[in-house]
Enzyme design. Structure first.
Site, short mmCIF file in Angstrom:
data_model
loop_
_atom_site.label_atom_id
_atom_site.label_comp_id
_atom_site.label_asym_id
_atom_site.label_seq_id
_atom_site.Cartn_x
_atom_site.Cartn_y
_atom_site.Cartn_z
N ASP A 31 -7.74 -3.36 8.79
CA ASP A 31 -7.02 -4.22 7.85
C ASP A 31 -6.76 -5.57 8.52
O ASP A 31 -6.38 -5.64 9.69
CB ASP A 31 -5.70 -3.55 7.43
CG ASP A 31 -5.11 -4.20 6.19
OD1 ASP A 31 -5.08 -3.55 5.13
OD2 ASP A 31 -4.68 -5.38 6.29
N ILE A 32 -6.98 -6.64 7.76
CA ILE A 32 -6.86 -8.00 8.31
C ILE A 32 -5.40 -8.35 8.60
O ILE A 32 -5.13 -9.26 9.39
CB ILE A 32 -7.50 -9.02 7.33
CG1 ILE A 32 -7.90 -10.30 8.04
CG2 ILE A 32 -6.58 -9.30 6.15
CD1 ILE A 32 -8.80 -11.20 7.19
N GLN A 95 -0.97 -2.31 -5.46
CA GLN A 95 -2.39 -2.54 -5.21
C GLN A 95 -2.72 -4.02 -5.40
O GLN A 95 -2.34 -4.61 -6.41
CB GLN A 95 -3.24 -1.69 -6.16
CG GLN A 95 -4.73 -1.76 -5.86
CD GLN A 95 -5.56 -0.84 -6.76
OE1 GLN A 95 -5.03 -0.20 -7.68
NE2 GLN A 95 -6.83 -0.75 -6.47
N HIS A 101 -9.25 2.09 -1.99
CA HIS A 101 -9.16 2.11 -0.53
C HIS A 101 -8.01 3.00 -0.09
O HIS A 101 -6.95 3.00 -0.70
CB HIS A 101 -9.01 0.71 0.07
CG HIS A 101 -7.92 -0.12 -0.55
ND1 HIS A 101 -8.06 -0.73 -1.78
CD2 HIS A 101 -6.68 -0.42 -0.12
CE1 HIS A 101 -6.95 -1.37 -2.06
NE2 HIS A 101 -6.08 -1.20 -1.09
N LEU A 102 -8.26 3.73 0.96
CA LEU A 102 -7.27 4.60 1.58
C LEU A 102 -6.83 3.93 2.87
O LEU A 102 -7.66 3.65 3.74
CB LEU A 102 -7.89 5.97 1.83
CG LEU A 102 -7.05 7.06 2.47
CD1 LEU A 102 -7.55 8.42 1.98
CD2 LEU A 102 -7.14 7.02 3.99
N HIS A 103 -5.54 3.62 2.95
CA HIS A 103 -5.00 3.06 4.20
C HIS A 103 -4.76 4.21 5.18
O HIS A 103 -4.22 5.25 4.80
CB HIS A 103 -3.64 2.40 3.96
CG HIS A 103 -3.64 1.20 3.07
ND1 HIS A 103 -3.52 -0.09 3.54
CD2 HIS A 103 -3.71 1.09 1.72
CE1 HIS A 103 -3.51 -0.94 2.52
NE2 HIS A 103 -3.62 -0.25 1.40
#
Ligand code: AMP
Ligand code: ZN
Length: 115
Positions: A31-32, A95, A101-103
Site C-alpha cells: 500500500d502506498i 472504500q 482488494h484485501l488489505h
C-alpha cells in the site's frame, strides 16, 4: 481490465507498484500509504468492483484470494504475532478504490473496533 481503474492499471504495469506476489489470478503489492509496518493489498487480476460483485463464477477465485493472502502473510513473517484482513466495501465501508482488494495489516498491535 477496466480502463479507468487504478488497480487494473497497476496489474497491467501502467502504474508502478511494489510487487510482493503475482500469479495468473492474484497480485499483491505494498500500500502506498501504509497504516501499519506491513500493509499489503491483495487483489484479483480480474476486475471486480467490490466483494459483493463476486458471483458463483468467482467462487474459486475468492477462495484463492484468501489462501494466497494466508501464504503472503506467512511469508511476510506475520503468522506468529497475527495480522488483520480488511475488505472495505462501499461508502460506509470506506472504500476508495473500486477494484476488490484485501488489505493485510500487521507488524503492530491493531485497535478494535475500527474508527
Ligand atoms: P480502500 O480505502 O479500502 O479502497 O483502500 C485503497 C487503498 O489503496 C488505500 O489504502 C490507498 O493507500 C491504496 N492506494 C491508492 N493508490 C495506490 C497506489 N498507486 N499504489 C498502492 N496503493 C495505493
Ligand atoms: Zn480494476
Amino acid at each position: 481490465m477496466a480502463t479507468d481503474c487504478l488497480f487494473c492499471k497497476i496489474i497491467a504495469g501502467e502504474i508502478p507498484s511494489t510487487e510482493v506476489y503475482s500469479d495468473d489470478d492474484v497480485y499483491a503489492f505494498r500500500d502506498i500509504n501504509p497504516a501499519a509496518p506491513t500493509h499489503l493489498l491483495v487483489i484479483p487480476k480480474k476486475h471486480l468492483t467490490d466483494v459483493k460483485s463476486a458471483t458463483a463464477d468467482d467462487e474459486a477465485l475468492m477462495g484463492k484470494l484468501l489462501l494466497r493472502a494466508n501464504e503472503i502473510a506467512a511469508a511476510q513473517g506475520l503468522a506468529d504475532e497475527g495480522f488483520r484482513y480488511i475488505i472495505n466495501t462501499g461508502s460506509n465501508g470506506g472504500q476508495t478504490v473500486f477494484h476488490l482488494h484485501l488489505h493485510i495489516l500487521g507488524g503492530r498491535q491493531l485497535g478494535w473496533p475500527p474508527g
